[in-house]
Design an enzyme around this catalytic site. Structure first.
Site, PDB file in Angstrom:
ATOM      1  N   GLY A  63       0.862  -1.103  -0.131  1.00 50.87           N
ATOM      2  CA  GLY A  63       0.109   0.008   0.050  1.00 50.87           C
ATOM      3  C   GLY A  63       0.868   1.136   0.000  1.00 50.87           C
ATOM      4  O   GLY A  63       2.123   1.095  -0.163  1.00 50.87           O
ATOM      5  N   ASN A  64       0.267   2.420   0.380  1.00 47.36           N
ATOM      6  CA  ASN A  64       0.997   3.553   0.468  1.00 47.36           C
ATOM      7  C   ASN A  64       0.348   4.415   1.417  1.00 47.36           C
ATOM      8  O   ASN A  64      -0.703   4.332   1.837  1.00 47.36           O
ATOM      9  CB  ASN A  64       0.805   4.284  -1.085  1.00 47.36           C
ATOM     10  CG  ASN A  64      -0.572   4.685  -1.447  1.00 47.36           C
ATOM     11  OD1 ASN A  64      -0.961   5.573  -0.770  1.00 47.36           O
ATOM     12  ND2 ASN A  64      -0.732   3.902  -2.823  1.00 47.36           N
ATOM     13  N   ARG A  65       1.012   5.822   1.711  1.00 43.53           N
ATOM     14  CA  ARG A  65       0.626   6.356   2.721  1.00 43.53           C
ATOM     15  C   ARG A  65      -0.465   7.500   2.583  1.00 43.53           C
ATOM     16  O   ARG A  65      -0.761   8.433   3.205  1.00 43.53           O
ATOM     17  CB  ARG A  65       1.729   7.022   3.518  1.00 43.53           C
ATOM     18  CG  ARG A  65       2.798   6.058   3.960  1.00 43.53           C
ATOM     19  CD  ARG A  65       3.749   7.234   4.454  1.00 43.53           C
ATOM     20  NE  ARG A  65       5.168   6.254   4.957  1.00 43.53           N
ATOM     21  CZ  ARG A  65       4.930   5.638   6.054  1.00 43.53           C
ATOM     22  NH1 ARG A  65       4.275   5.309   6.771  1.00 43.53           N
ATOM     23  NH2 ARG A  65       6.283   4.729   6.213  1.00 43.53           N
TER      24      ARG A  65
END
Ligand code: CTP
Ligand code: CA
Length: 230
Positions: A33-35
């Site tokens: 995933g990412n932030r």
């Protein structure tokens, strides 16, 4: 500013906004995933609706956010799901804004059962496949008069400044407007503020002062309204 009435300059305009970060599954319990918090996409959707637009927001994963008033929400998880949902909504839209943080790659395989560690077998290696570029597809299939807006978070590096990278990305992507966030020093991700540039395909460039995500959303819709008025 607080207390001011938003203009109704997007009355009846059909817009699609993507928001949040995609998740690419590795196994039933793990993902890449990412932030992305989703706050920028939500602000864009909320403010477009306040200005009279008919808004569909395609949201991937976000922090807990209040639903934007008067916005039709579609929730997705992976980049491919986000692509499908945006593509189908874009078919009837006047404006599409790709504010989502889309994973460039996904694990080549998703294990059906939880991946276990073992002393008898080597530790696994994750092989990645490239995800489709949703924005590039939107530009390719653009309806006449449709405005397509991209986002880019850029840092300067040895090969160029934030603006150099952003101008090259605008040309590569072929969108009408590229919203550039200058990142680094903890800016943009997981914060309330943004600063950067609005780059237009015709070469017009406007700085975006450091301000809230709502202020950035207002600047983006101002630029979209201006493009549509031409
Ligand atoms: N985007 C997209 N589909 C992808 C990746 C990105 O539609 N598979 C969109 C993003 O939503 C954003 C824009 O493209 O609006 C730019 O994303 P960015 O990650 O900055 O561009 P990339 O072409 O992926 O370049 P980079 O190698 O710098 O990540
Ligand atoms: Ca990318």
């Amino acid at each position: 500013a607080t207390g001011t009435v938003p203009p109704r300059d997007l009355e009846g305009v059909r817009v699609v906004v993507s928001a949040g970060g995609t998740r690419e599954p590795l196994d039933p319990v793990r993902y890449l995933g990412n932030r992305s918090s989703g706050k920028q996409g939500y602000a864009l959707a909320r403010i477009a609706a306040q200005r009279g637009a008919e808004v569909t927001m395609v949201a991937a994963h976000t922090v807990a956010l209040p639903p934007p008033a008067g916005v039709h929400e579609v929730h997705v998880s992976t980049a491919r799901q986000l692509g499908e949902a945006v593509r189908s909504a874009a078919a009837g839209a006047d404006v599409v804004v790709m504010a989502a943080a889309v994973a460039d790659f996904r694990p080549a395989t998703t294990a059906e059962a939880k991946i276990k560690k073992s002393d008898d077998t080597p530790d696994p290696t994750i092989t990645l496949d490239r995800n489709p570029d949703i924005l590039a597809g939107l530009v390719r299939d653009r309806r006449p008069g449709q405005v397509v807006v991209g986002f880019a978070a850029e840092t300067g590096d040895a090969s160029g400044s934030v603006l150099d990278h952003a101008r090259a990305k605008l040309r590569r992507k072929g969108c009408d407007l590229l919203v550039v966030n200058a990142v680094g020093e903890g800016r943009a991700f997981e914060t309330e503020d943004n600063a950067g540039w609005l780059l237009r395909a015709d070469g017009a460039e406007r700085p975006i002062p450091l301000g809230s995500k709502s202020q950035l959303a207002i600047a983006v819709w101002d630029a979209v309204a201006e493009l549509r008025a031409r």
